[in-house]
Scaffold this motif. Sequence first.
Motif, mmCIF file in Angstrom:
data_model
loop_
_atom_site.group_PDB
_atom_site.id
_atom_site.type_symbol
_atom_site.label_atom_id
_atom_site.label_comp_id
_atom_site.label_asym_id
_atom_site.label_seq_id
_atom_site.Cartn_x
_atom_site.Cartn_y
_atom_site.Cartn_z
ATOM 1 N N HIS A 268 -4.811 -1.026 4.818
ATOM 2 C CA HIS A 268 -5.029 0.015 3.800
ATOM 3 C C HIS A 268 -5.267 1.362 4.467
ATOM 4 O O HIS A 268 -4.632 2.368 4.136
ATOM 5 C CB HIS A 268 -6.226 -0.373 2.922
ATOM 6 N N GLU B 132 -4.638 6.725 -5.740
ATOM 7 C CA GLU B 132 -5.048 5.323 -5.634
ATOM 8 C C GLU B 132 -6.082 5.061 -6.721
ATOM 9 O O GLU B 132 -7.102 5.743 -6.783
ATOM 10 C CB GLU B 132 -5.656 5.057 -4.251
ATOM 11 N N GLU C 216 -5.080 -0.433 -9.195
ATOM 12 C CA GLU C 216 -4.183 -0.735 -8.069
ATOM 13 C C GLU C 216 -4.933 -1.486 -6.972
ATOM 14 O O GLU C 216 -4.419 -2.454 -6.409
ATOM 15 C CB GLU C 216 -3.567 0.551 -7.518
ATOM 16 N N ASP C 217 -6.143 -1.026 -6.675
ATOM 17 C CA ASP C 217 -6.963 -1.719 -5.673
ATOM 18 C C ASP C 217 -7.183 -3.177 -6.064
ATOM 19 O O ASP C 217 -7.066 -4.071 -5.227
ATOM 20 C CB ASP C 217 -8.330 -1.041 -5.514
ATOM 21 N N VAL D 209 1.705 1.899 -3.534
ATOM 22 C CA VAL D 209 0.536 2.430 -4.249
ATOM 23 C C VAL D 209 0.319 3.905 -3.912
ATOM 24 O O VAL D 209 0.071 4.725 -4.799
ATOM 25 C CB VAL D 209 -0.729 1.600 -3.913
ATOM 26 N N PHE D 210 0.442 4.258 -2.640
ATOM 27 C CA PHE D 210 0.154 5.629 -2.215
ATOM 28 C C PHE D 210 1.308 6.597 -2.485
ATOM 29 O O PHE D 210 1.145 7.803 -2.349
ATOM 30 C CB PHE D 210 -0.200 5.670 -0.727
ATOM 31 N N MET E 57 -3.036 4.719 4.328
ATOM 32 C CA MET E 57 -3.635 5.915 3.726
ATOM 33 C C MET E 57 -3.532 7.100 4.690
ATOM 34 O O MET E 57 -3.204 8.219 4.287
ATOM 35 C CB MET E 57 -5.090 5.676 3.342
ATOM 36 N N TRP F 88 0.832 -1.200 0.000
ATOM 37 C CA TRP F 88 0.000 0.000 0.000
ATOM 38 C C TRP F 88 0.868 1.251 0.000
ATOM 39 O O TRP F 88 0.526 2.250 -0.632
ATOM 40 C CB TRP F 88 -0.984 0.007 1.173
#
Length: 149
Positions: free
Chosen positions: A140, A114, A118-119, A108-109, A144, A105
């Motif tokens: 997650h 996002e 990606e999810d 991804v971030f 975040m 994550w």
Amino acid sequence: MFENLLSYFKSPGSETPLPAADAKHALGALFVRAAKADKAYLFEEVEQIDRLLGAMYHLNPVEAAKMRASCERLEQAIPATTDLAGILREAISQTDREAAVSALWRVVFSDGVETEEEDAVLHQIEETLGVAPDVAKQLHDTEMAKMQR
């Protein structure tokens, strides 16, 4: 003439071999897969992958970049995300799988965005790793919140 010149720089069999499909390289390949999921492999993501690999495996920046490059080749060679995640699942504990999901994550971030793609990749990895949906959601949300600080 140009081809002739290039031939001096290439030796037969000079292709870099794939790294072993061990847990370290599989995780690195999953970092790359997560970063590429939205079809944009950005500098921020590459930088985050290098930082993670360096911290996790006690590598200096050059060693981390070289490992990431190896992981990029492995990511291309193994097209199924479930195969990469399966290598990881067989080799590490449940606690380490959850730590891997948190790190994914972070990748991804790292670009500040996002996406649905990606999810989808991360949820597939979480499922293959055997991370429960409620735990995955918590991981997650924690990552975040760190990003928003």
